[in-house]
Motif scaffolding. Structure first.
Motif, PDB file in Angstrom:
ATOM      1  N   ARG A   1      -5.434 -10.470 -10.897  1.00  0.00           N
ATOM      2  CA  ARG A   1      -5.994 -10.348 -12.250  1.00  0.00           C
ATOM      3  C   ARG A   1      -6.626 -11.685 -12.625  1.00  0.00           C
ATOM      4  O   ARG A   1      -6.087 -12.740 -12.296  1.00  0.00           O
ATOM      5  CB  ARG A   1      -4.893  -9.989 -13.246  1.00  0.00           C
ATOM      6  N   LYS A   2      -7.784 -11.577 -13.280  1.00  0.00           N
ATOM      7  CA  LYS A   2      -8.534 -12.767 -13.725  1.00  0.00           C
ATOM      8  C   LYS A   2      -8.722 -13.754 -12.557  1.00  0.00           C
ATOM      9  O   LYS A   2      -9.287 -13.401 -11.556  1.00  0.00           O
ATOM     10  CB  LYS A   2      -7.857 -13.422 -14.918  1.00  0.00           C
ATOM     11  N   ASN A   3      -8.159 -14.970 -12.686  1.00  0.00           N
ATOM     12  CA  ASN A   3      -8.393 -15.995 -11.642  1.00  0.00           C
ATOM     13  C   ASN A   3      -7.258 -16.046 -10.616  1.00  0.00           C
ATOM     14  O   ASN A   3      -7.170 -16.986  -9.841  1.00  0.00           O
ATOM     15  CB  ASN A   3      -8.545 -17.381 -12.303  1.00  0.00           C
ATOM     16  N   ILE A   4      -6.386 -15.031 -10.623  1.00  0.00           N
ATOM     17  CA  ILE A   4      -5.270 -15.030  -9.649  1.00  0.00           C
ATOM     18  C   ILE A   4      -5.482 -13.898  -8.638  1.00  0.00           C
ATOM     19  O   ILE A   4      -5.565 -12.718  -9.014  1.00  0.00           O
ATOM     20  CB  ILE A   4      -3.910 -14.873 -10.352  1.00  0.00           C
ATOM     21  N   LEU A   5      -5.605 -14.246  -7.367  1.00  0.00           N
ATOM     22  CA  LEU A   5      -5.785 -13.267  -6.299  1.00  0.00           C
ATOM     23  C   LEU A   5      -4.492 -13.198  -5.485  1.00  0.00           C
ATOM     24  O   LEU A   5      -3.881 -14.227  -5.215  1.00  0.00           O
ATOM     25  CB  LEU A   5      -6.922 -13.675  -5.352  1.00  0.00           C
ATOM     26  N   LEU A   6      -4.096 -11.995  -5.090  1.00  0.00           N
ATOM     27  CA  LEU A   6      -2.883 -11.857  -4.272  1.00  0.00           C
ATOM     28  C   LEU A   6      -3.281 -11.525  -2.832  1.00  0.00           C
ATOM     29  O   LEU A   6      -4.208 -10.735  -2.604  1.00  0.00           O
ATOM     30  CB  LEU A   6      -1.999 -10.733  -4.817  1.00  0.00           C
ATOM     31  N   ALA A   7      -2.569 -12.107  -1.879  1.00  0.00           N
ATOM     32  CA  ALA A   7      -2.876 -11.864  -0.465  1.00  0.00           C
ATOM     33  C   ALA A   7      -1.593 -11.566   0.304  1.00  0.00           C
ATOM     34  O   ALA A   7      -0.496 -11.907  -0.137  1.00  0.00           O
ATOM     35  CB  ALA A   7      -3.581 -13.086   0.130  1.00  0.00           C
ATOM     36  N   GLY A   8      -1.751 -10.922   1.473  1.00  0.00           N
ATOM     37  CA  GLY A   8      -0.606 -10.646   2.343  1.00  0.00           C
ATOM     38  C   GLY A   8       0.397  -9.703   1.697  1.00  0.00           C
ATOM     39  O   GLY A   8       0.024  -8.767   0.976  1.00  0.00           O
ATOM     40  N   ASP A   9       1.677  -9.949   1.949  1.00  0.00           N
ATOM     41  CA  ASP A   9       2.731  -9.080   1.406  1.00  0.00           C
ATOM     42  C   ASP A   9       2.658  -8.996  -0.121  1.00  0.00           C
ATOM     43  O   ASP A   9       2.975  -7.962  -0.710  1.00  0.00           O
ATOM     44  CB  ASP A   9       4.122  -9.608   1.796  1.00  0.00           C
ATOM     45  N   ALA A  10       2.277 -10.072  -0.772  1.00  0.00           N
ATOM     46  CA  ALA A  10       2.198 -10.070  -2.237  1.00  0.00           C
ATOM     47  C   ALA A  10       1.227  -8.998  -2.732  1.00  0.00           C
ATOM     48  O   ALA A  10       1.372  -8.486  -3.837  1.00  0.00           O
ATOM     49  CB  ALA A  10       1.772 -11.444  -2.738  1.00  0.00           C
ATOM     50  N   ALA A  11       0.246  -8.649  -1.874  1.00  0.00           N
ATOM     51  CA  ALA A  11      -0.723  -7.607  -2.225  1.00  0.00           C
ATOM     52  C   ALA A  11      -0.369  -6.281  -1.565  1.00  0.00           C
ATOM     53  O   ALA A  11      -1.147  -5.320  -1.622  1.00  0.00           O
ATOM     54  CB  ALA A  11      -2.120  -8.054  -1.803  1.00  0.00           C
ATOM     55  N   GLY A  12       0.769  -6.215  -0.891  1.00  0.00           N
ATOM     56  CA  GLY A  12       1.232  -4.965  -0.261  1.00  0.00           C
ATOM     57  C   GLY A  12       0.504  -4.616   1.025  1.00  0.00           C
ATOM     58  O   GLY A  12       0.453  -3.441   1.407  1.00  0.00           O
ATOM     59  N   LEU A  13      -0.024  -5.617   1.729  1.00  0.00           N
ATOM     60  CA  LEU A  13      -0.870  -5.331   2.887  1.00  0.00           C
ATOM     61  C   LEU A  13      -0.047  -5.270   4.182  1.00  0.00           C
ATOM     62  O   LEU A  13      -0.138  -6.145   5.046  1.00  0.00           O
ATOM     63  CB  LEU A  13      -1.989  -6.375   2.956  1.00  0.00           C
ATOM     64  N   VAL A  14       0.753  -4.222   4.277  1.00  0.00           N
ATOM     65  CA  VAL A  14       1.570  -4.001   5.480  1.00  0.00           C
ATOM     66  C   VAL A  14       1.301  -2.583   5.985  1.00  0.00           C
ATOM     67  O   VAL A  14       1.219  -1.639   5.198  1.00  0.00           O
ATOM     68  CB  VAL A  14       3.065  -4.186   5.166  1.00  0.00           C
ATOM     69  N   ASP A  15       1.167  -2.457   7.294  1.00  0.00           N
ATOM     70  CA  ASP A  15       0.916  -1.142   7.898  1.00  0.00           C
ATOM     71  C   ASP A  15       2.110  -0.218   7.643  1.00  0.00           C
ATOM     72  O   ASP A  15       3.237  -0.545   8.036  1.00  0.00           O
ATOM     73  CB  ASP A  15       0.704  -1.355   9.409  1.00  0.00           C
ATOM     74  N   PRO A  16       1.881   0.944   7.005  1.00  0.00           N
ATOM     75  CA  PRO A  16       3.013   1.808   6.641  1.00  0.00           C
ATOM     76  C   PRO A  16       3.606   2.586   7.805  1.00  0.00           C
ATOM     77  O   PRO A  16       4.617   3.256   7.640  1.00  0.00           O
ATOM     78  CB  PRO A  16       2.406   2.765   5.620  1.00  0.00           C
ATOM     79  N   ILE A  17       3.011   2.507   8.980  1.00  0.00           N
ATOM     80  CA  ILE A  17       3.587   3.196  10.150  1.00  0.00           C
ATOM     81  C   ILE A  17       4.276   2.177  11.059  1.00  0.00           C
ATOM     82  O   ILE A  17       5.436   2.339  11.423  1.00  0.00           O
ATOM     83  CB  ILE A  17       2.495   3.981  10.917  1.00  0.00           C
ATOM     84  N   THR A  18       3.568   1.115  11.401  1.00  0.00           N
ATOM     85  CA  THR A  18       4.156   0.170  12.368  1.00  0.00           C
ATOM     86  C   THR A  18       4.914  -0.970  11.686  1.00  0.00           C
ATOM     87  O   THR A  18       5.712  -1.645  12.329  1.00  0.00           O
ATOM     88  CB  THR A  18       3.042  -0.479  13.227  1.00  0.00           C
ATOM     89  N   GLY A  19       4.646  -1.215  10.406  1.00  0.00           N
ATOM     90  CA  GLY A  19       5.281  -2.351   9.721  1.00  0.00           C
ATOM     91  C   GLY A  19       4.588  -3.668  10.006  1.00  0.00           C
ATOM     92  O   GLY A  19       5.041  -4.726   9.583  1.00  0.00           O
ATOM     93  N   GLU A  20       3.461  -3.618  10.732  1.00  0.00           N
ATOM     94  CA  GLU A  20       2.729  -4.858  11.023  1.00  0.00           C
ATOM     95  C   GLU A  20       2.198  -5.473   9.724  1.00  0.00           C
ATOM     96  O   GLU A  20       1.609  -4.767   8.903  1.00  0.00           O
ATOM     97  CB  GLU A  20       1.550  -4.563  11.963  1.00  0.00           C
ATOM     98  N   GLY A  21       2.416  -6.794   9.576  1.00  0.00           N
ATOM     99  CA  GLY A  21       1.946  -7.444   8.358  1.00  0.00           C
ATOM    100  C   GLY A  21       1.301  -8.800   8.601  1.00  0.00           C
ATOM    101  O   GLY A  21       0.531  -9.282   7.772  1.00  0.00           O
ATOM    102  N   ILE A  22       1.608  -9.422   9.768  1.00  0.00           N
ATOM    103  CA  ILE A  22       1.111 -10.787   9.996  1.00  0.00           C
ATOM    104  C   ILE A  22      -0.422 -10.815  10.031  1.00  0.00           C
ATOM    105  O   ILE A  22      -1.064 -11.654   9.389  1.00  0.00           O
ATOM    106  CB  ILE A  22       1.693 -11.367  11.313  1.00  0.00           C
ATOM    107  N   ALA A  23      -1.004  -9.850  10.763  1.00  0.00           N
ATOM    108  CA  ALA A  23      -2.467  -9.833  10.899  1.00  0.00           C
ATOM    109  C   ALA A  23      -3.129  -9.612   9.547  1.00  0.00           C
ATOM    110  O   ALA A  23      -4.076 -10.323   9.175  1.00  0.00           O
ATOM    111  CB  ALA A  23      -2.891  -8.729  11.866  1.00  0.00           C
ATOM    112  N   PHE A  24      -2.601  -8.658   8.778  1.00  0.00           N
ATOM    113  CA  PHE A  24      -3.211  -8.356   7.475  1.00  0.00           C
ATOM    114  C   PHE A  24      -3.028  -9.518   6.505  1.00  0.00           C
ATOM    115  O   PHE A  24      -3.863  -9.761   5.641  1.00  0.00           O
ATOM    116  CB  PHE A  24      -2.617  -7.066   6.904  1.00  0.00           C
ATOM    117  N   ALA A  25      -1.915 -10.218   6.652  1.00  0.00           N
ATOM    118  CA  ALA A  25      -1.680 -11.389   5.801  1.00  0.00           C
ATOM    119  C   ALA A  25      -2.730 -12.469   6.099  1.00  0.00           C
ATOM    120  O   ALA A  25      -3.367 -13.003   5.186  1.00  0.00           O
ATOM    121  CB  ALA A  25      -0.270 -11.923   6.030  1.00  0.00           C
ATOM    122  N   MET A  26      -2.918 -12.782   7.391  1.00  0.00           N
ATOM    123  CA  MET A  26      -3.890 -13.829   7.744  1.00  0.00           C
ATOM    124  C   MET A  26      -5.296 -13.438   7.276  1.00  0.00           C
ATOM    125  O   MET A  26      -6.013 -14.245   6.685  1.00  0.00           O
ATOM    126  CB  MET A  26      -3.899 -14.069   9.264  1.00  0.00           C
TER     127      MET A  26
END
Ligand SMILES: Cc1cc2nc3c(=O)[nH]c(=O)nc-3n(C[C@H](O)[C@H](O)[C@H](O)COP(=O)(O)OP(=O)(O)OC[C@H]3O[C@@H](n4cnc5c(N)ncnc54)[C@H](O)[C@@H]3O)c2cc1C
Length: 383
Positions: free
Chosen positions: A257-282
């Motif tokens: 929101r506004k000037n705050i951007l969320l990335a990685g787990d904070a933005a929920g970017l984890v694969d819902p089947i494999t649980g992979e999150g490192i790649a999406f975080a980077m």
């Protein structure tokens, strides 16, 4: 108050990627973390082909596999029976997060990010952050890359996630003395957790064994972990378990929101089947930083969020497809159709392996699933 262009909260894969990208572009960046590095993070540490490719793109070099274990064989199990063993598959790198994250963190410092780790955050207030030691840091843009319990997301939304909709994992590190799993291939056990799975990943000096799945579907996760360990011949004492949430596909359509951007787990970017999150975080850390850079270069920090949201479209689409596909893989009423198909079909086994290895993207998988769906549905109702 010390002023920066960008504050990055969290120095995991998302934060270090963001800080590296912004600092390398010449921006004044502070990288904050409550922990001092090296620090550990509960994780299977599977570093996929997708991770290797993003690593190369963001950090400008090939991932050094010296500290990792590399395997080219994987086994899939279901309720104590082996469904398949695949040999000569694309290499899986198994890392220890304490080392991996420190490497990424050092990249960020080498690129010029200022080290403000080792201090917890007392307060976020729009464009500034106050640390518990009293220091105040200000910036035009803040990137919240502080994981599933994100303080940045709590500041924006009151809480980081609704824990009833996300995942949870338990792990132990089994020592070689306990059982020599080291020479074993990677092992995935479907049905060791509901809407999830169990894993056994050989590392240097230990084997990471865990179960993970949707939290709400596994109120008895500790019992499931104990049973899984016992089935592998390991001590199932609950006292040694460590747990951590993972936002298993519960991504935020508007990541900030506004000037705050969320990335990685904070933005929920984890694969819902494999649980992979490192790649999406980077990757999301890099995209957040690139969006921030573009907005700052136009003297319009408030444009960063819209730019970031646009750049995440492809990733969001993939995770959306995965969230829909997981029903026909993990929903209890589909389990026997899934394992039956998995046992019979070399193509399905190969696709699943490629998914896990980060060698296949969901749009491609979705097309393959649509072609096979009629037979799959028939199998389900034959049972
Ligand atoms: C049991 C389990 C197994 C997993 N296995 C795998 C796997 O094998 N492969 C894979 O790709 N993914 C795996 N994941 C997912 C992966 O661990 C995460 O998706 C990934 O770590 C996300 O990176 P991140 O940078 O967003 O957050 P994190 O790695 O969580 O980093 C967040 C950082 O923010 C800091 N921080 C948190 N709160 C604050 C605060 N208030 N103030 C300052 N700093 C703060 C933390 O100290 C931390 O350093 C697994 C997850 C779990 C739970």
């Amino acid at each position: 108050m010390t002023n920066y262009d960008i504050l990055v909260i969290g120095a995991g894969p998302a934060g270090s990627a963001a800080a590296t990208t912004a600092a390398a572009a010449g921006y004044r960046v502070a990288l904050l973390d409550k922990a001092s590095f090296p620090r550990n993070k509960l994780c299977g540490g599977l570093f996929t082909g997708r991770s290797r490719s993003y690593y190369r793109e963001i950090f400008g070099e090939d991932f050094d596999t010296t500290g990792a274990v590399t395997r080219d064989a994987i086994e899939f199990w279901h309720e104590g029976s082996r469904l398949a063993r695949l040999e000569d598959v694309p290499p899986f790198n198994l890392t220890m997060r304490v080392e991996l994250d420190n490497t990424l963190f050092q990249h960020a410092l080498a690129a010029g990010a200022e080290d403000r780790t080792g201090h917890a955050i007392a307060e976020i207030d729009g464009g500034s952050v106050t640390l518990k030691d009293g220091a105040r840091l200000g910036a035009s843009i803040i990137i919240g890359a502080d994981g599933v319990n994100s303080i940045a997301a709590k500041y924006l939304y009151g809480k980081a996630f609704d824990t009833s909709t996300i995942g949870f994992g338990l792990e132990i590190e089994a020592s070689p003395a306990e059982q020599s799993l080291q020479d074993q291939p990677l092992r995935i056990d479907f049905a060791s957790a509901t809407w999830g799975y169990g894993w056994s990943f050989p590392k240097q000096g230990s084997t990471t064994v865990g179960v993970g799945g949707l939290r709400s579907a596994n109120p008895d996760m500790k019992d499931k972990m104990s049973s899984y360990l016992t089935s592998l011949g390991l001590d199932g004492d609950t006292k040694r378990f460590k747990g951590h949430h993972l936002p298993f596909g519960d991504f935020r359509a508007i990541p900030g929101r506004k000037n705050i951007l969320l990335a990685g787990d904070a933005a929920g970017l984890v694969d819902p089947i494999t649980g992979e999150g490192i790649a999406f975080a980077m990757k999301s850390g890099q995209l957040a930083a690139q969006s921030a850079i573009k907005a700052l270069s136009q003297d319009s920090p408030d444009k960063a969020l819209a730019l970031y949201q646009t750049s995440l479209k492809e990733m969001h689409r993939s995770l959306w497809i995965a969230r829909n596909l997981r029903r026909i893989i993990f929903a209890p009423k589909w389990q026997s159709a899934f394992t039956g198909t998995f046992r019979r079909s070399g193509t399905v086994r190969m696709m699943y392996m490629q998914l896990l290895a980060g060698e296949m993207e969901y749009p491609e998988l979705a097309r393959a699933v649509v072609r096979r769906l009629p037979r799959y549905v028939l199998n389900r109702f034959r049972r």
